[in-house]
Motif scaffolding. Structure first.
Motif, PDB file in Angstrom:
ATOM      1  N   LEU A  60       0.841  -1.201   0.000  1.00 22.04           N
ATOM      2  CA  LEU A  60       0.000   0.000   0.000  1.00 22.04           C
ATOM      3  C   LEU A  60       0.871   1.243   0.000  1.00 22.04           C
ATOM      4  O   LEU A  60       1.974   1.237   0.543  1.00 22.04           O
ATOM      5  CB  LEU A  60      -0.887   0.022   1.248  1.00 22.04           C
ATOM      6  CG  LEU A  60      -1.874  -1.120   1.412  1.00 22.04           C
ATOM      7  CD1 LEU A  60      -2.522  -1.065   2.778  1.00 22.04           C
ATOM      8  CD2 LEU A  60      -2.933  -1.049   0.324  1.00 22.04           C
ATOM      9  N   ASN A  61       0.343   2.324  -0.569  1.00 19.00           N
ATOM     10  CA  ASN A  61       1.091   3.579  -0.485  1.00 19.00           C
ATOM     11  C   ASN A  61       0.908   4.149   0.922  1.00 19.00           C
ATOM     12  O   ASN A  61      -0.104   3.892   1.582  1.00 19.00           O
ATOM     13  CB  ASN A  61       0.703   4.550  -1.606  1.00 19.00           C
ATOM     14  CG  ASN A  61      -0.656   5.172  -1.418  1.00 19.00           C
ATOM     15  OD1 ASN A  61      -0.949   5.759  -0.375  1.00 19.00           O
ATOM     16  ND2 ASN A  61      -1.503   5.076  -2.423  1.00 19.00           N
ATOM     17  N   PRO A  62       1.885   4.898   1.403  1.00 18.62           N
ATOM     18  CA  PRO A  62       1.849   5.395   2.778  1.00 18.62           C
ATOM     19  C   PRO A  62       0.623   6.239   3.115  1.00 18.62           C
ATOM     20  O   PRO A  62       0.105   6.159   4.231  1.00 18.62           O
ATOM     21  CB  PRO A  62       3.131   6.221   2.895  1.00 18.62           C
ATOM     22  CG  PRO A  62       4.048   5.632   1.872  1.00 18.62           C
ATOM     23  CD  PRO A  62       3.159   5.197   0.741  1.00 18.62           C
ATOM     24  N   MET A  64      -2.468   6.020   1.808  1.00 25.16           N
ATOM     25  CA  MET A  64      -3.620   5.125   1.979  1.00 25.16           C
ATOM     26  C   MET A  64      -3.500   4.360   3.297  1.00 25.16           C
ATOM     27  O   MET A  64      -4.480   4.209   4.027  1.00 25.16           O
ATOM     28  CB  MET A  64      -3.724   4.159   0.808  1.00 25.16           C
ATOM     29  CG  MET A  64      -4.850   3.158   0.963  1.00 25.16           C
ATOM     30  SD  MET A  64      -4.886   2.010  -0.420  1.00 25.16           S
ATOM     31  CE  MET A  64      -6.545   2.296  -0.962  1.00 25.16           C
ATOM     32  N   LEU A  65      -2.298   3.880   3.600  1.00 17.36           N
ATOM     33  CA  LEU A  65      -2.094   3.133   4.830  1.00 17.36           C
ATOM     34  C   LEU A  65      -2.361   4.005   6.048  1.00 17.36           C
ATOM     35  O   LEU A  65      -2.980   3.549   7.013  1.00 17.36           O
ATOM     36  CB  LEU A  65      -0.676   2.563   4.890  1.00 17.36           C
ATOM     37  CG  LEU A  65      -0.372   1.763   6.142  1.00 17.36           C
ATOM     38  CD1 LEU A  65      -1.284   0.543   6.257  1.00 17.36           C
ATOM     39  CD2 LEU A  65       1.074   1.338   6.162  1.00 17.36           C
ATOM     40  N   SER A  66      -1.938   5.247   6.009  1.00 15.41           N
ATOM     41  CA  SER A  66      -2.167   6.158   7.132  1.00 15.41           C
ATOM     42  C   SER A  66      -3.660   6.354   7.384  1.00 15.41           C
ATOM     43  O   SER A  66      -4.119   6.320   8.525  1.00 15.41           O
ATOM     44  CB  SER A  66      -1.486   7.497   6.873  1.00 15.41           C
ATOM     45  OG  SER A  66      -1.669   8.347   7.977  1.00 15.41           O
ATOM     46  N   ARG A  67      -4.412   6.550   6.311  1.00 11.10           N
ATOM     47  CA  ARG A  67      -5.876   6.693   6.446  1.00 11.10           C
ATOM     48  C   ARG A  67      -6.497   5.428   7.024  1.00 11.10           C
ATOM     49  O   ARG A  67      -7.357   5.485   7.905  1.00 11.10           O
ATOM     50  CB  ARG A  67      -6.504   6.997   5.089  1.00 11.10           C
ATOM     51  CG  ARG A  67      -6.372   8.425   4.692  1.00 11.10           C
ATOM     52  CD  ARG A  67      -7.244   8.728   3.467  1.00 11.10           C
ATOM     53  NE  ARG A  67      -6.537   9.698   2.651  1.00 11.10           N
ATOM     54  CZ  ARG A  67      -6.279   9.576   1.378  1.00 11.10           C
ATOM     55  NH1 ARG A  67      -6.702   8.527   0.711  1.00 11.10           N
ATOM     56  NH2 ARG A  67      -5.627  10.507   0.738  1.00 11.10           N
ATOM     57  N   MET A  68      -6.055   4.290   6.502  1.00  7.74           N
ATOM     58  CA  MET A  68      -6.604   3.019   6.969  1.00  7.74           C
ATOM     59  C   MET A  68      -6.244   2.783   8.436  1.00  7.74           C
ATOM     60  O   MET A  68      -7.086   2.345   9.218  1.00  7.74           O
ATOM     61  CB  MET A  68      -6.099   1.876   6.106  1.00  7.74           C
ATOM     62  CG  MET A  68      -6.738   0.555   6.476  1.00  7.74           C
ATOM     63  SD  MET A  68      -6.201  -0.778   5.413  1.00  7.74           S
ATOM     64  CE  MET A  68      -4.468  -0.728   5.688  1.00  7.74           C
ATOM     65  N   ALA A  69      -5.009   3.083   8.816  1.00  8.45           N
ATOM     66  CA  ALA A  69      -4.599   2.915  10.212  1.00  8.45           C
ATOM     67  C   ALA A  69      -5.447   3.803  11.118  1.00  8.45           C
ATOM     68  O   ALA A  69      -5.826   3.388  12.217  1.00  8.45           O
ATOM     69  CB  ALA A  69      -3.117   3.236  10.369  1.00  8.45           C
ATOM     70  N   GLY A  70      -5.754   4.999  10.647  1.00  5.42           N
ATOM     71  CA  GLY A  70      -6.623   5.892  11.416  1.00  5.42           C
ATOM     72  C   GLY A  70      -7.992   5.286  11.646  1.00  5.42           C
ATOM     73  O   GLY A  70      -8.544   5.364  12.753  1.00  5.42           O
ATOM     74  N   LYS A  71      -8.546   4.673  10.623  1.00  2.43           N
ATOM     75  CA  LYS A  71      -9.862   4.032  10.770  1.00  2.43           C
ATOM     76  C   LYS A  71      -9.798   2.851  11.734  1.00  2.43           C
ATOM     77  O   LYS A  71     -10.707   2.647  12.546  1.00  2.43           O
ATOM     78  CB  LYS A  71     -10.384   3.585   9.407  1.00  2.43           C
ATOM     79  CG  LYS A  71     -10.779   4.756   8.519  1.00  2.43           C
ATOM     80  CD  LYS A  71     -11.233   4.311   7.151  1.00  2.43           C
ATOM     81  CE  LYS A  71     -11.559   5.531   6.301  1.00  2.43           C
ATOM     82  NZ  LYS A  71     -11.985   5.183   4.955  1.00  2.43           N
ATOM     83  N   LEU A  72      -8.718   2.059  11.639  1.00  8.47           N
ATOM     84  CA  LEU A  72      -8.566   0.925  12.558  1.00  8.47           C
ATOM     85  C   LEU A  72      -8.342   1.417  13.985  1.00  8.47           C
ATOM     86  O   LEU A  72      -8.780   0.772  14.948  1.00  8.47           O
ATOM     87  CB  LEU A  72      -7.426   0.011  12.099  1.00  8.47           C
ATOM     88  CG  LEU A  72      -7.682  -0.765  10.818  1.00  8.47           C
ATOM     89  CD1 LEU A  72      -6.411  -1.455  10.334  1.00  8.47           C
ATOM     90  CD2 LEU A  72      -8.812  -1.777  11.000  1.00  8.47           C
ATOM     91  N   GLU A  73      -7.688   2.559  14.118  1.00  7.19           N
ATOM     92  CA  GLU A  73      -7.481   3.138  15.443  1.00  7.19           C
ATOM     93  C   GLU A  73      -8.803   3.624  16.026  1.00  7.19           C
ATOM     94  O   GLU A  73      -9.109   3.359  17.197  1.00  7.19           O
ATOM     95  CB  GLU A  73      -6.469   4.286  15.356  1.00  7.19           C
ATOM     96  CG  GLU A  73      -5.992   4.783  16.701  1.00  7.19           C
ATOM     97  CD  GLU A  73      -4.827   5.751  16.585  1.00  7.19           C
ATOM     98  OE1 GLU A  73      -4.003   5.748  17.506  1.00  7.19           O
ATOM     99  OE2 GLU A  73      -4.741   6.497  15.584  1.00  7.19           O
ATOM    100  N   VAL A  74      -9.607   4.311  15.212  1.00  9.55           N
ATOM    101  CA  VAL A  74     -10.925   4.773  15.667  1.00  9.55           C
ATOM    102  C   VAL A  74     -11.800   3.587  16.072  1.00  9.55           C
ATOM    103  O   VAL A  74     -12.561   3.661  17.037  1.00  9.55           O
ATOM    104  CB  VAL A  74     -11.619   5.621  14.568  1.00  9.55           C
ATOM    105  CG1 VAL A  74     -13.082   5.847  14.865  1.00  9.55           C
ATOM    106  CG2 VAL A  74     -10.893   6.948  14.409  1.00  9.55           C
TER     107      VAL A  74
END
Length: 148
Positions: A60-62, A64-74
């Motif tokens: 994944l590009n960084p 996209m990964l940052s956004r996804m990590a944010g969702k998993l964190e929420v």
């Protein structure tokens, strides 16, 4: 001919994708995407991991990964922390809920696949058993990017 012909390769690709989608449909739940499930599993298996390494493993590009990590964190499944060795970098780790969700999905997929394998007619289960080493080698080759 030592390999598979083009039609057999297409059949293999199609059937592996169908198996993956079938397992996803029945086990990942409505809240997580396939990519989120995969990233969560990587974080659980590899422990606290840098975002760069996670991006490489997941392809994944960084951004996209940052956004996804944010969702998993929420969702309470992972936590982002500053890297202790490099304050500019971020590491992610699974929460107890993230580890539990990963285990639930792994167990559900195993149960579901076992049910369907057990229901196959004739010697199909034996054929799958015999094919496991070749499928594992194929998965390793694709993961490593090697063809030899």
């Amino acid at each position: 001919m030592s390999g598979l012909d083009r039609d057999e390769i297409a059949r293999l690709r199609t059937v592996l994708a169908r198996i993956g989608r079938g397992l996803d449909r029945h086990s990942r739940g409505a809240d997580l995407t396939r990519t989120q499930v995969s990233a969560l599993g990587t974080v659980v298996v590899h422990g606290p991991i840098g975002m760069g390494e996670l991006a490489t493993i997941e392809g994944l590009n960084p951004t996209m990964l940052s956004r996804m990590a944010g969702k998993l964190e929420v969702a309470g499944l992972l936590v982002r922390d500053p890297d202790p060795d490099d304050g500019r970098a971020v590491r992610v780790r699974a929460t107890e809920a993230g580890v539990a969700e990963h285990a639930r999905q792994r167990d559900e997929r195993t149960r579901l696949l076992a049910e369907h394998v057990d229901a196959l007619p004739g010697g199909h289960a034996d054929g799958l058993r015999a094919a496991l080493p070749a499928l594992e080698a194929l998965a390793g080759s694709l993961r490593d990017g090697s063809t030899r």
